[in-house]
Write a protein that holds these residues in place. Structure first.
Motif, short mmCIF file in Angstrom:
data_model
loop_
_atom_site.label_atom_id
_atom_site.label_comp_id
_atom_site.label_asym_id
_atom_site.label_seq_id
_atom_site.Cartn_x
_atom_site.Cartn_y
_atom_site.Cartn_z
N SER A 134 0.66 -1.29 -0.38
CA SER A 134 -0.31 0.28 0.42
C SER A 134 1.08 1.23 -0.43
O SER A 134 1.01 2.49 -0.95
N THR A 141 -13.97 9.51 10.96
CA THR A 141 -14.84 9.25 9.38
C THR A 141 -15.09 10.86 9.80
O THR A 141 -15.54 11.59 8.33
N PRO A 162 -11.27 10.98 -2.68
CA PRO A 162 -11.11 9.56 -1.98
C PRO A 162 -10.74 8.85 -1.37
O PRO A 162 -10.64 7.95 -0.31
N GLY A 163 -9.40 8.51 -2.07
CA GLY A 163 -8.53 7.71 -1.40
C GLY A 163 -8.04 8.05 -0.77
O GLY A 163 -7.24 7.26 1.06
N PHE A 177 -9.73 9.85 1.91
CA PHE A 177 -10.12 9.61 3.14
C PHE A 177 -10.22 8.09 3.26
O PHE A 177 -9.89 7.66 4.60
N LEU A 178 -10.46 6.84 2.44
CA LEU A 178 -11.11 5.96 2.75
C LEU A 178 -8.51 5.68 3.88
O LEU A 178 -8.87 4.72 4.30
N SER A 190 -6.97 6.88 5.52
CA SER A 190 -7.12 8.05 6.54
C SER A 190 -7.91 6.95 7.77
O SER A 190 -7.30 6.82 8.68
N LEU A 191 -9.21 6.45 7.24
CA LEU A 191 -9.04 5.42 7.96
C LEU A 191 -8.54 3.90 8.16
O LEU A 191 -8.53 3.66 9.03
N SER A 192 -7.75 3.49 7.05
CA SER A 192 -6.97 2.05 7.52
C SER A 192 -6.09 2.26 7.84
O SER A 192 -5.51 1.25 8.84
#
Length: 333
Positions: free
Chosen positions: A207, A276, A314-315, A317-318, A320-322
């Motif tokens: 990643s 979130t 969008p990437g 945001f996702l 940041s959660l992962s």
């Protein structure tokens, strides 16, 4: 920290222009890839094992120095000998390649030391190291610019010097915490920490490579100027990512201190809920403010960066959660 980091990036972009910015960004991306390839997840295992037993600090500190030196040199030499053609395609100057040989070992030492500071829950020292690196980088780059010495090579060297000073500061903190002792190298402990860290390393490696190699691909396929535009979009994305990164570091420390898996899971869910909401707000504001922000900070010449930045949101945001979820998995034992 965020202001100093953004200030340094703005100064580099405005001083070097899109072409020079593309070359500088490609060199930095290549360096960070080298640090990621050589860390083997030991920064995460340092956090866990020094928290588990504070008496491990001396051995972990010594192990970190040894691994940073050997792994850093090996990764640097691989870049130097086996990727020479690739480096030439990227337009990386030979003098910068020599700096990379120094950057990777020092970069590894810094992330190892920071892992130990987090495990000791000495967040104040961790923050001071971060501030020194970012503020020191900005001040050095300003000095280079004022003296009329600005170039891709000099800007890279200024960033390298700031990294070295912050690594030294982190080492001094740990040395004093350990009663002014480094400790003794422990191969059994290194083997244990390696087994723990390698799982996190493999999970995060690909990643991370996706996040960094894209800039190198743009540089290789499209040239320095498009890479300069794209690097500004990445810089803005990195600024948004400071919040979830900081939250992830603190979360790992809290999760490592908790033995009850149910409490850990509840803490993760609470953090994810708050993160979130915050990241949705940040991403939404950033999407609308992107063009004025680029105009104000970087100048109209970098306005082509706006479209790339919006596609990245969008990437961001996702991811940041992962990051928090990865730290949760790292704390499992």
């Amino acid at each position: 920290v965020a202001i100093a980091l953004m200030g340094a990036n703005v100064l580099i972009a405005r001083t070097l222009g899109p072409d020079g910015q593309g070359l500088y960004a490609a060199a930095i991306a290549l360096t960070t890839v080298g640090v990621q390839l050589g860390n083997f997840g030991l920064h995460t295992s340092n956090t866990f094992f020094v928290f588990l037993n504070r008496n491990n600090l001396g051995a972990l500190l010594c192990n970190s120095l040894v691994v940073a030196l050997f792994a850093g040199v090996i990764v640097s030499l691989v870049f130097f000998f086996f990727f020479e053609y690739f480096l030439q395609k990227l337009g990386v100057n030979s003098s910068i390649v020599q700096f990379i040989l120094i950057w990777v070992p020092m970069g590894l030492a810094l992330v190892y030391f920071q892992g130990l500071l987090v495990g000791l829950q000495n967040i104040k020292a961790y923050n001071l190291v971060e501030i020194l690196q970012r503020l020191g980088q900005l001040l050095l780059l300003v000095l280079i610019t004022i003296l009329g010495l600005a170039s891709v090579q000099s800007m890279y060297f200024g960033s390298l010097l700031a990294l070295g000073l912050s690594a030294l500061m982190a080492f001094i903190f740990l040395y004093r915490i350990n009663n002014n002792k480094i400790g003794v190298f422990s191969f059994p402990l290194l083997r244990t920490t390696f087994k723990y860290g390698i799982h996190v390393y493999l999970a995060a490696l690909f990643s991370f490579l996706v996040l960094k190699i894209d800039l190198l691909m743009v540089k290789a396929m499209c040239g320095a100027t498009p890479a300069g535009f794209y690097s500004v979009a990445v810089t803005l994305g990195d600024a948004l990512f400071i919040l979830p990164t900081t939250v992830g570091v603190i979360l790992l420390s809290k999760l490592s201190a908790e033995n009850n898996w149910l409490v850990r899971r509840q803490l993760l869910l609470k953090v994810l809920g708050i993160l979130t909401v915050l990241m949705l707000g940040l991403v939404g504001v950033a999407a609308f403010a992107a063009a004025p922000m680029v105009h104000l900070l970087f100048g109209d010449i970098y306005l082509p960066s706006v479209d790339s930045f919006i596609w990245l949101l969008p990437g961001i945001f996702l991811l940041s959660l992962s990051t928090s979820m990865q730290n949760y998995l790292a704390a499992l034992r």
